[in-house]
Design a protein around this motif. Sequence first.
Motif, PDB file in Angstrom:
ATOM      1  N   LEU A  89       0.856  -1.174   0.000  1.00  0.00           N
ATOM      2  CA  LEU A  89       0.000   0.000   0.000  1.00  0.00           C
ATOM      3  C   LEU A  89       0.893   1.224   0.000  1.00  0.00           C
ATOM      4  O   LEU A  89       1.569   1.511   0.986  1.00  0.00           O
ATOM      5  CB  LEU A  89      -0.915   0.024   1.233  1.00  0.00           C
ATOM      6  N   GLY A 153      -6.955   0.855  -1.560  1.00  0.00           N
ATOM      7  CA  GLY A 153      -5.573   0.461  -1.837  1.00  0.00           C
ATOM      8  C   GLY A 153      -5.164  -0.736  -0.996  1.00  0.00           C
ATOM      9  O   GLY A 153      -4.428  -1.618  -1.458  1.00  0.00           O
ATOM     10  N   LEU A 154      -5.660  -0.783   0.233  1.00  0.00           N
ATOM     11  CA  LEU A 154      -5.370  -1.912   1.114  1.00  0.00           C
ATOM     12  C   LEU A 154      -6.030  -3.186   0.584  1.00  0.00           C
ATOM     13  O   LEU A 154      -5.429  -4.269   0.600  1.00  0.00           O
ATOM     14  CB  LEU A 154      -5.853  -1.602   2.523  1.00  0.00           C
TER      15      LEU A 154
END
Length: 255
Positions: A89, A153-154
Amino acid sequence: MKTDDIKIEIQHLTMAYGSHVVMRDVNARIKRGSIFVIMGESGAGKSTLLRNMIGLQHPADGDVLYDGRSFWGLDEEARRVELRKFGVLFQSGALWSSMTLAENVGLPLAEYTDWPPADRQEVVRLKLALVGLNGFEDYYPAEISGGMRKRAGLARAMALDPEILFFDEPSAGLDPILSRNLDQLILELRDSLGATIVVVSHELASIFTIADDSILLDSESRTVRAQGNPKELRENSTDPKVRAFLTRGEPADTP
Protein backbone atom coordinates in the motif's frame (compact mmCIF):
# COMPACT_ATOMS: atom_id res chain seq x y z
CA MET A 1 14.26 -14.82 18.79
CA LYS A 2 14.40 -18.29 17.20
CA THR A 3 15.52 -18.53 13.58
CA ASP A 4 12.23 -20.20 12.62
CA ASP A 5 10.35 -17.17 13.98
CA ILE A 6 12.12 -14.77 11.60
CA LYS A 7 10.14 -13.86 8.49
CA ILE A 8 12.38 -11.05 7.23
CA GLU A 9 16.01 -10.25 7.95
CA ILE A 10 17.74 -7.08 6.79
CA GLN A 11 21.47 -7.68 6.63
CA HIS A 12 24.04 -4.87 6.52
CA LEU A 13 21.93 -2.93 4.02
CA THR A 14 23.39 0.26 2.55
CA MET A 15 21.09 2.47 0.48
CA ALA A 16 22.40 5.12 -1.88
CA TYR A 17 21.56 7.32 -4.83
CA GLY A 18 24.75 7.36 -6.82
CA SER A 19 27.53 8.50 -4.49
CA HIS A 20 25.07 9.86 -1.91
CA VAL A 21 24.63 7.34 0.93
CA VAL A 22 21.18 7.54 2.51
CA MET A 23 21.62 4.83 5.16
CA ARG A 24 24.45 2.42 5.86
CA ASP A 25 24.72 -0.95 7.60
CA VAL A 26 21.00 -1.29 8.43
CA ASN A 27 20.22 -4.52 10.27
CA ALA A 28 16.89 -5.82 11.56
CA ARG A 29 15.07 -9.08 12.21
CA ILE A 30 11.30 -9.10 11.76
CA LYS A 31 9.24 -11.74 13.51
CA ARG A 32 6.69 -13.76 11.59
CA GLY A 33 3.14 -12.48 12.12
CA SER A 34 4.25 -9.21 13.74
CA ILE A 35 3.78 -5.53 12.90
CA PHE A 36 7.17 -3.90 12.37
CA VAL A 37 7.44 -0.12 12.01
CA ILE A 38 10.22 1.77 10.23
CA MET A 39 10.37 5.12 12.05
CA GLY A 40 12.27 8.32 11.42
CA GLU A 41 11.95 11.97 10.56
CA SER A 42 11.25 13.17 7.04
CA GLY A 43 14.23 12.48 4.79
CA ALA A 44 15.69 9.77 7.01
CA GLY A 45 15.33 7.10 4.33
CA LYS A 46 12.23 5.22 5.53
CA SER A 47 10.58 4.91 2.12
CA THR A 48 13.94 4.20 0.49
CA LEU A 49 14.41 1.25 2.84
CA LEU A 50 10.94 0.02 1.89
CA ARG A 51 11.83 0.28 -1.80
CA ASN A 52 14.94 -1.80 -1.17
CA MET A 53 12.84 -4.41 0.59
CA ILE A 54 10.21 -4.79 -2.15
CA GLY A 55 12.48 -4.82 -5.18
CA LEU A 56 11.97 -1.29 -6.49
CA GLN A 57 15.54 -0.21 -5.76
CA HIS A 58 18.71 -2.28 -5.59
CA PRO A 59 20.74 -1.77 -2.41
CA ALA A 60 24.27 -0.45 -2.71
CA ASP A 61 25.36 -3.22 -0.36
CA GLY A 62 23.82 -5.89 1.84
CA ASP A 63 20.73 -8.02 1.37
CA VAL A 64 17.19 -8.76 2.53
CA LEU A 65 16.28 -12.34 3.44
CA TYR A 66 12.75 -13.75 3.35
CA ASP A 67 12.33 -17.03 5.23
CA GLY A 68 16.13 -17.26 5.31
CA ARG A 69 16.56 -16.90 1.53
CA SER A 70 18.37 -14.05 -0.17
CA PHE A 71 16.03 -11.76 -2.11
CA TRP A 72 18.66 -9.81 -4.05
CA GLY A 73 20.62 -12.99 -4.76
CA LEU A 74 17.73 -14.26 -6.88
CA ASP A 75 17.54 -13.74 -10.64
CA GLU A 76 14.86 -11.41 -11.99
CA GLU A 77 12.31 -14.16 -12.69
CA ALA A 78 12.74 -15.72 -9.24
CA ARG A 79 12.32 -12.29 -7.62
CA ARG A 80 9.12 -11.83 -9.58
CA VAL A 81 7.79 -15.08 -8.10
CA GLU A 82 8.80 -13.89 -4.62
CA LEU A 83 6.98 -10.60 -5.17
CA ARG A 84 3.69 -12.48 -5.41
CA LYS A 85 3.99 -13.02 -1.66
CA PHE A 86 3.98 -9.23 -1.08
CA GLY A 87 1.12 -6.77 -0.87
CA VAL A 88 2.01 -3.07 -0.97
CA LEU A 89 0.00 0.00 0.00
CA PHE A 90 1.75 3.13 -1.23
CA GLN A 91 1.32 6.47 0.50
CA SER A 92 -1.07 7.88 -2.10
CA GLY A 93 -3.04 4.65 -2.45
CA ALA A 94 -1.79 4.59 -6.08
CA LEU A 95 -5.20 3.76 -7.54
CA TRP A 96 -5.81 4.16 -11.26
CA SER A 97 -8.25 7.07 -11.59
CA SER A 98 -9.77 5.71 -14.82
CA MET A 99 -10.70 2.39 -13.17
CA THR A 100 -13.43 1.54 -10.69
CA LEU A 101 -12.48 0.24 -7.26
CA ALA A 102 -13.33 -3.29 -8.39
CA GLU A 103 -11.10 -2.95 -11.44
CA ASN A 104 -8.26 -1.57 -9.33
CA VAL A 105 -8.46 -4.39 -6.80
CA GLY A 106 -8.74 -6.94 -9.58
CA LEU A 107 -5.51 -5.88 -11.30
CA PRO A 108 -3.16 -8.22 -9.36
CA LEU A 109 -5.58 -11.10 -9.90
CA ALA A 110 -5.65 -10.49 -13.65
CA GLU A 111 -1.86 -10.23 -13.81
CA TYR A 112 -0.83 -13.13 -11.58
CA THR A 113 -3.65 -15.69 -11.85
CA ASP A 114 -5.51 -17.52 -14.59
CA TRP A 115 -8.78 -17.54 -12.64
CA PRO A 116 -11.99 -17.04 -14.64
CA PRO A 117 -13.57 -13.56 -14.41
CA ALA A 118 -16.39 -14.71 -12.14
CA ASP A 119 -13.91 -16.04 -9.55
CA ARG A 120 -11.86 -12.84 -9.71
CA GLN A 121 -14.97 -10.74 -9.20
CA GLU A 122 -15.92 -12.76 -6.13
CA VAL A 123 -12.47 -12.25 -4.59
CA VAL A 124 -12.66 -8.53 -5.34
CA ARG A 125 -16.02 -8.26 -3.57
CA LEU A 126 -14.67 -10.13 -0.56
CA LYS A 127 -11.54 -7.94 -0.28
CA LEU A 128 -13.54 -4.72 -0.56
CA ALA A 129 -15.99 -5.99 2.05
CA LEU A 130 -13.09 -6.84 4.35
CA VAL A 131 -12.01 -3.17 4.40
CA GLY A 132 -15.56 -1.85 4.77
CA LEU A 133 -16.20 -0.95 1.13
CA ASN A 134 -18.96 -3.41 0.31
CA GLY A 135 -21.24 -1.79 -2.29
CA PHE A 136 -18.58 0.59 -3.61
CA GLU A 137 -17.28 -1.74 -6.34
CA ASP A 138 -18.38 0.52 -9.20
CA TYR A 139 -17.19 3.81 -7.72
CA TYR A 140 -14.17 5.63 -9.13
CA PRO A 141 -11.38 6.92 -6.83
CA ALA A 142 -12.42 10.54 -7.37
CA GLU A 143 -15.90 9.74 -6.07
CA ILE A 144 -14.81 8.60 -2.61
CA SER A 145 -12.95 10.12 0.33
CA GLY A 146 -9.22 9.93 1.03
CA GLY A 147 -9.75 7.41 3.80
CA MET A 148 -11.82 5.22 1.51
CA ARG A 149 -9.12 5.39 -1.16
CA LYS A 150 -6.58 4.19 1.41
CA ARG A 151 -8.86 1.26 2.27
CA ALA A 152 -9.35 0.46 -1.41
CA GLY A 153 -5.57 0.46 -1.84
CA LEU A 154 -5.37 -1.91 1.11
CA ALA A 155 -7.94 -4.22 -0.49
CA ARG A 156 -5.80 -4.32 -3.63
CA ALA A 157 -2.69 -5.04 -1.56
CA MET A 158 -4.51 -8.04 -0.06
CA ALA A 159 -5.87 -9.36 -3.36
CA LEU A 160 -3.43 -12.27 -3.62
CA ASP A 161 -3.54 -13.16 0.10
CA PRO A 162 0.07 -12.08 0.61
CA GLU A 163 2.30 -13.40 3.35
CA ILE A 164 3.71 -9.90 3.91
CA LEU A 165 2.00 -6.50 3.73
CA PHE A 166 4.02 -3.32 3.27
CA PHE A 167 2.44 0.06 4.10
CA ASP A 168 4.11 3.39 3.25
CA GLU A 169 2.78 6.11 5.60
CA PRO A 170 -0.77 4.68 5.68
CA SER A 171 -2.07 7.48 7.93
CA ALA A 172 -0.65 10.35 5.84
CA GLY A 173 -3.32 12.92 5.00
CA LEU A 174 -6.00 11.36 7.20
CA ASP A 175 -7.73 13.07 10.09
CA PRO A 176 -7.24 11.53 13.56
CA ILE A 177 -10.48 9.54 13.49
CA LEU A 178 -9.80 8.00 10.08
CA SER A 179 -6.22 7.32 11.13
CA ARG A 180 -7.39 5.45 14.25
CA ASN A 181 -9.84 3.44 12.15
CA LEU A 182 -7.07 2.46 9.75
CA ASP A 183 -4.80 1.48 12.64
CA GLN A 184 -7.55 -0.77 13.98
CA LEU A 185 -8.01 -2.33 10.55
CA ILE A 186 -4.27 -3.08 10.34
CA LEU A 187 -4.40 -4.79 13.73
CA GLU A 188 -7.44 -6.83 12.68
CA LEU A 189 -5.70 -7.92 9.48
CA ARG A 190 -2.64 -9.03 11.42
CA ASP A 191 -4.81 -11.06 13.79
CA SER A 192 -7.16 -12.54 11.17
CA LEU A 193 -4.73 -13.22 8.33
CA GLY A 194 -1.58 -13.94 10.30
CA ALA A 195 0.37 -11.77 7.87
CA THR A 196 3.66 -10.09 8.69
CA ILE A 197 3.20 -6.33 8.32
CA VAL A 198 5.90 -3.71 7.70
CA VAL A 199 4.83 -0.09 8.12
CA VAL A 200 6.72 3.11 7.31
CA SER A 201 5.50 5.86 9.64
CA HIS A 202 6.45 8.96 11.61
CA GLU A 203 2.98 9.34 13.19
CA LEU A 204 3.46 8.62 16.89
CA ALA A 205 -0.17 7.80 17.66
CA SER A 206 -0.20 5.10 14.99
CA ILE A 207 3.25 3.82 15.92
CA PHE A 208 2.33 3.31 19.57
CA THR A 209 -0.99 1.69 18.61
CA ILE A 210 0.17 -0.91 16.10
CA ALA A 211 3.90 -1.62 16.48
CA ASP A 212 5.22 -4.83 18.00
CA ASP A 213 8.79 -3.88 17.07
CA SER A 214 10.52 -1.03 15.23
CA ILE A 215 13.70 0.60 14.07
CA LEU A 216 14.45 4.32 14.21
CA LEU A 217 16.47 5.64 11.27
CA ASP A 218 18.64 8.67 11.99
CA SER A 219 19.52 11.02 9.11
CA GLU A 220 22.49 12.49 11.01
CA SER A 221 24.37 9.24 11.63
CA ARG A 222 22.77 7.64 8.54
CA THR A 223 22.08 4.36 10.26
CA VAL A 224 19.75 2.71 12.78
CA ARG A 225 19.59 4.75 15.98
CA ALA A 226 17.45 2.32 17.97
CA GLN A 227 15.46 -0.89 17.68
CA GLY A 228 12.71 -2.25 19.89
CA ASN A 229 9.11 -1.83 20.90
CA PRO A 230 8.39 1.93 20.57
CA LYS A 231 6.62 2.20 23.94
CA GLU A 232 9.57 0.52 25.65
CA LEU A 233 12.04 2.74 23.82
CA ARG A 234 10.07 5.82 24.90
CA GLU A 235 10.17 4.73 28.53
CA ASN A 236 13.66 3.25 28.76
CA SER A 237 15.97 4.72 26.13
CA THR A 238 18.78 6.94 27.43
CA ASP A 239 19.56 8.28 23.94
CA PRO A 240 18.38 11.93 23.79
CA LYS A 241 17.58 11.73 20.08
CA VAL A 242 15.49 8.61 20.51
CA ARG A 243 13.57 10.14 23.40
CA ALA A 244 13.11 13.41 21.51
CA PHE A 245 11.59 11.61 18.52
CA LEU A 246 9.27 9.46 20.62
CA THR A 247 8.06 12.25 22.93
CA ARG A 248 7.29 14.87 20.28
CA GLY A 249 4.27 16.90 21.28
CA GLU A 250 4.43 15.90 24.94
CA PRO A 251 4.79 18.63 27.59
CA ALA A 252 8.39 19.33 28.52
CA ASP A 253 9.55 18.24 31.96
CA THR A 254 9.33 21.02 34.51
CA PRO A 255 11.82 21.58 37.33
